[in-house]
Design a protein around this motif. Structure first.
Motif, PDB file in Angstrom:
ATOM      1  N   ARG A  38       1.779 -11.785   5.901  1.00 25.96           N
ATOM      2  CA  ARG A  38       0.695 -11.102   5.192  1.00 25.96           C
ATOM      3  C   ARG A  38       1.163  -9.778   4.609  1.00 25.96           C
ATOM      4  O   ARG A  38       0.678  -9.326   3.576  1.00 25.96           O
ATOM      5  CB  ARG A  38      -0.472 -10.878   6.169  1.00 25.96           C
ATOM      6  CG  ARG A  38      -1.732 -10.327   5.550  1.00 25.96           C
ATOM      7  CD  ARG A  38      -2.919 -10.576   6.474  1.00 25.96           C
ATOM      8  NE  ARG A  38      -2.649 -10.067   7.811  1.00 25.96           N
ATOM      9  CZ  ARG A  38      -2.984  -8.844   8.227  1.00 25.96           C
ATOM     10  NH1 ARG A  38      -3.595  -8.020   7.400  1.00 25.96           N
ATOM     11  NH2 ARG A  38      -2.728  -8.457   9.468  1.00 25.96           N
ATOM     12  N   GLY A  39       2.168  -9.155   5.272  1.00 23.58           N
ATOM     13  CA  GLY A  39       2.671  -7.884   4.777  1.00 23.58           C
ATOM     14  C   GLY A  39       3.390  -7.988   3.445  1.00 23.58           C
ATOM     15  O   GLY A  39       3.570  -6.978   2.754  1.00 23.58           O
ATOM     16  N   LEU A  40       3.783  -9.200   3.053  1.00 21.90           N
ATOM     17  CA  LEU A  40       4.466  -9.384   1.766  1.00 21.90           C
ATOM     18  C   LEU A  40       3.502  -9.644   0.611  1.00 21.90           C
ATOM     19  O   LEU A  40       3.925  -9.672  -0.539  1.00 21.90           O
ATOM     20  CB  LEU A  40       5.439 -10.569   1.868  1.00 21.90           C
ATOM     21  CG  LEU A  40       6.882 -10.250   2.269  1.00 21.90           C
ATOM     22  CD1 LEU A  40       7.701 -11.537   2.334  1.00 21.90           C
ATOM     23  CD2 LEU A  40       7.523  -9.269   1.309  1.00 21.90           C
ATOM     24  N   ARG A  86       2.676  -3.491  -3.678  1.00 22.56           N
ATOM     25  CA  ARG A  86       3.103  -2.101  -3.810  1.00 22.56           C
ATOM     26  C   ARG A  86       4.611  -2.053  -4.041  1.00 22.56           C
ATOM     27  O   ARG A  86       5.348  -2.940  -3.583  1.00 22.56           O
ATOM     28  CB  ARG A  86       2.721  -1.300  -2.567  1.00 22.56           C
ATOM     29  CG  ARG A  86       3.417  -1.708  -1.287  1.00 22.56           C
ATOM     30  CD  ARG A  86       2.924  -0.855  -0.125  1.00 22.56           C
ATOM     31  NE  ARG A  86       3.525  -1.249   1.150  1.00 22.56           N
ATOM     32  CZ  ARG A  86       4.705  -0.847   1.570  1.00 22.56           C
ATOM     33  NH1 ARG A  86       5.453  -0.068   0.796  1.00 22.56           N
ATOM     34  NH2 ARG A  86       5.178  -1.220   2.750  1.00 22.56           N
ATOM     35  N   PRO A  87       5.081  -1.050  -4.756  1.00 23.61           N
ATOM     36  CA  PRO A  87       6.516  -0.991  -5.086  1.00 23.61           C
ATOM     37  C   PRO A  87       7.392  -1.009  -3.834  1.00 23.61           C
ATOM     38  O   PRO A  87       7.137  -0.299  -2.863  1.00 23.61           O
ATOM     39  CB  PRO A  87       6.646   0.345  -5.833  1.00 23.61           C
ATOM     40  CG  PRO A  87       5.282   0.605  -6.383  1.00 23.61           C
ATOM     41  CD  PRO A  87       4.328   0.063  -5.363  1.00 23.61           C
ATOM     42  N   ARG A  88       8.403  -1.848  -3.858  1.00 26.21           N
ATOM     43  CA  ARG A  88       9.391  -1.918  -2.786  1.00 26.21           C
ATOM     44  C   ARG A  88      10.779  -2.040  -3.405  1.00 26.21           C
ATOM     45  O   ARG A  88      10.930  -2.541  -4.519  1.00 26.21           O
ATOM     46  CB  ARG A  88       9.170  -3.158  -1.897  1.00 26.21           C
ATOM     47  CG  ARG A  88       7.860  -3.244  -1.187  1.00 26.21           C
ATOM     48  CD  ARG A  88       7.804  -4.553  -0.411  1.00 26.21           C
ATOM     49  NE  ARG A  88       6.509  -4.827   0.184  1.00 26.21           N
ATOM     50  CZ  ARG A  88       6.146  -4.451   1.391  1.00 26.21           C
ATOM     51  NH1 ARG A  88       6.988  -3.753   2.128  1.00 26.21           N
ATOM     52  NH2 ARG A  88       4.957  -4.740   1.859  1.00 26.21           N
ATOM     53  N   GLN A 146      14.947  -8.461   2.949  1.00 26.78           N
ATOM     54  CA  GLN A 146      14.993  -8.259   4.399  1.00 26.78           C
ATOM     55  C   GLN A 146      13.722  -8.781   5.062  1.00 26.78           C
ATOM     56  O   GLN A 146      13.775  -9.456   6.102  1.00 26.78           O
ATOM     57  CB  GLN A 146      15.174  -6.774   4.712  1.00 26.78           C
ATOM     58  CG  GLN A 146      15.218  -6.458   6.212  1.00 26.78           C
ATOM     59  CD  GLN A 146      16.373  -7.136   6.913  1.00 26.78           C
ATOM     60  OE1 GLN A 146      17.511  -7.055   6.463  1.00 26.78           O
ATOM     61  NE2 GLN A 146      16.092  -7.828   8.008  1.00 26.78           N
ATOM     62  N   MET A 147      12.577  -8.474   4.476  1.00 25.61           N
ATOM     63  CA  MET A 147      11.313  -8.952   5.045  1.00 25.61           C
ATOM     64  C   MET A 147      11.239 -10.474   5.005  1.00 25.61           C
ATOM     65  O   MET A 147      10.835 -11.114   5.978  1.00 25.61           O
ATOM     66  CB  MET A 147      10.131  -8.347   4.291  1.00 25.61           C
ATOM     67  CG  MET A 147       9.921  -6.867   4.538  1.00 25.61           C
ATOM     68  SD  MET A 147       8.459  -6.230   3.683  1.00 25.61           S
ATOM     69  CE  MET A 147       7.149  -7.064   4.583  1.00 25.61           C
ATOM     70  N   ALA A 148      11.637 -11.048   3.871  1.00 26.45           N
ATOM     71  CA  ALA A 148      11.596 -12.509   3.749  1.00 26.45           C
ATOM     72  C   ALA A 148      12.555 -13.163   4.738  1.00 26.45           C
ATOM     73  O   ALA A 148      12.235 -14.191   5.351  1.00 26.45           O
ATOM     74  CB  ALA A 148      11.936 -12.932   2.321  1.00 26.45           C
ATOM     75  N   SER A 149      13.737 -12.551   4.911  1.00 25.15           N
ATOM     76  CA  SER A 149      14.703 -13.089   5.872  1.00 25.15           C
ATOM     77  C   SER A 149      14.149 -13.035   7.291  1.00 25.15           C
ATOM     78  O   SER A 149      14.331 -13.975   8.075  1.00 25.15           O
ATOM     79  CB  SER A 149      16.004 -12.290   5.786  1.00 25.15           C
ATOM     80  OG  SER A 149      16.927 -12.730   6.749  1.00 25.15           O
ATOM     81  N   SER A 150      13.459 -11.941   7.621  1.00 22.91           N
ATOM     82  CA  SER A 150      12.849 -11.818   8.949  1.00 22.91           C
ATOM     83  C   SER A 150      11.777 -12.877   9.160  1.00 22.91           C
ATOM     84  O   SER A 150      11.631 -13.430  10.262  1.00 22.91           O
ATOM     85  CB  SER A 150      12.240 -10.418   9.117  1.00 22.91           C
ATOM     86  OG  SER A 150      13.230  -9.417   9.059  1.00 22.91           O
ATOM     87  N   ILE A 151      11.040 -13.183   8.107  1.00 22.92           N
ATOM     88  CA  ILE A 151       9.991 -14.210   8.201  1.00 22.92           C
ATOM     89  C   ILE A 151      10.611 -15.582   8.443  1.00 22.92           C
ATOM     90  O   ILE A 151      10.118 -16.364   9.269  1.00 22.92           O
ATOM     91  CB  ILE A 151       9.134 -14.207   6.913  1.00 22.92           C
ATOM     92  CG1 ILE A 151       8.286 -12.931   6.862  1.00 22.92           C
ATOM     93  CG2 ILE A 151       8.246 -15.449   6.850  1.00 22.92           C
ATOM     94  CD1 ILE A 151       7.610 -12.706   5.527  1.00 22.92           C
ATOM     95  N   VAL A 152      11.706 -15.861   7.760  1.00 20.02           N
ATOM     96  CA  VAL A 152      12.390 -17.145   7.966  1.00 20.02           C
ATOM     97  C   VAL A 152      12.902 -17.248   9.401  1.00 20.02           C
ATOM     98  O   VAL A 152      12.769 -18.295  10.051  1.00 20.02           O
ATOM     99  CB  VAL A 152      13.550 -17.310   6.960  1.00 20.02           C
ATOM    100  CG1 VAL A 152      14.393 -18.532   7.308  1.00 20.02           C
ATOM    101  CG2 VAL A 152      13.006 -17.446   5.545  1.00 20.02           C
TER     102      VAL A 152
END
Length: 280
Positions: free
Chosen positions: A66-68, A72-74, A81-87
């Motif tokens: 949900r955080g993705l 907002r600008p990232r 990194q966030m997507a990798s953590s989700i995987v």
């Protein structure tokens, strides 16, 4: 079947995939035994404990994904990194789901069919291994935890949890997951309804099906520890006795003298094991 599992375990040990079993634990502090009893750890089946772990990992994954959604600008590498953590979290969820499925007697062929069908379309992944080999180490660790929820290292005076928090604190975890579902429930959701969509099918479960799985969990501890080549040690012995009393009491026919005698004998044995518990 057990011979085949033993052969696979020996092969994985030789290959360095699996760590050897630790020595039996020293007895647990009395306060630790009391927490396990108060939390309903022994009243839950192996499958119910495993299902709570799946629920917890699914809630974490949902919150993380949900955080993705907000745009907002990232920095680009933050997104990766966030997507990798989700995987990574999703892979942990899949492992927990396999353990829960095995606890409910789902065959390896069925699991292989599902996972194999998913991965046959992924040409970038290495050649898949049968699910039994892939998840062997995780399943061995899980069973060690079911047999000995904690391990006491007497030499360093340290106690180590051998199961996820949710399996050690099932009542607390189920209540928290109930609240998680209720806070996010949408009108179209089908989650079992009511105010206890997690507890109702785990720590509050009852009936003949629940009783049969209680017996199966107790017998699983027996086959892995009580009748093994090496002495089970005080923790596994008491875990077996705690589960045995609950399973026999649940299966007993009201008014049946023989059943009552069997339960009473099991309780007497458990009380004997409870007396020498170490206080810390």
């Amino acid at each position: 079947m057990q011979a085949a599992r033993d052969a696979l375990a020996a092969e994985l040990l030789d290959a360095g995939v699996m760590a050897p079993a630790p020595a039996p634990s020293e007895d647990l502090p009395s306060s630790t035994w009391e927490r396990l009893v108060d939390e309903g750890h022994f009243e839950a089946t192996e499958g119910e404990l495993a299902r709570l772990v799946v629920s917890d990992k699914a809630s974490d994954l949902s919150d993380m994904a949900r955080g993705l959604v907000p745009t907002r600008p990232r920095r680009g590498d933050d997104l990766v990194q966030m997507a990798s953590s989700i995987v990574h979290q999703a892979e942990e969820l899949l492992t927990a789901a396999v353990i829960a499925a095995r606890a409910r007697a789902t065959s390896w062929n069925e699991i292989d069919h599902i996972i194999g069908a998913r991965e046959d379309h992924d040409l970038d992944r290495p050649a898949r291994r049968p699910a039994e080999v892939r998840y062997a180490e995780a399943l061995v660790r899980w069973h060690r935890g079911i047999d000995q929820p904690y391990h006491v290292h007497a030499a360093v005076d340290r106690i180590h949890a051998q199961l996820p928090h949710e399996a050690l604190h099932p009542r607390q975890s189920a209540r928290q997951l109930d609240a998680w579902v209720l806070a996010r429930r949408q009108p179209r959701d089908y989650d079992g309804g009511g105010d206890t969509p997690v507890s109702a099918h785990t720590v509050s479960a009852s009936g003949n099906d629940h009783t049969s799985w209680l017996i199966s969990t107790m017998l699983g501890v027996s086959s892995r520890t009580m009748y093994g080549l090496r002495g089970p040690g005080p923790v596994a012995t008491r875990v077996h006795a705690e589960r045995k009393v609950i399973a026999l009491a649940a299966a007993a026919t009201p008014g049946n003298a023989k059943d009552a005698e069997t339960v009473a004998a099991a309780r007497a044995q458990l009380e004997t094991l409870r007396r020498p518990a170490v206080s810390k």
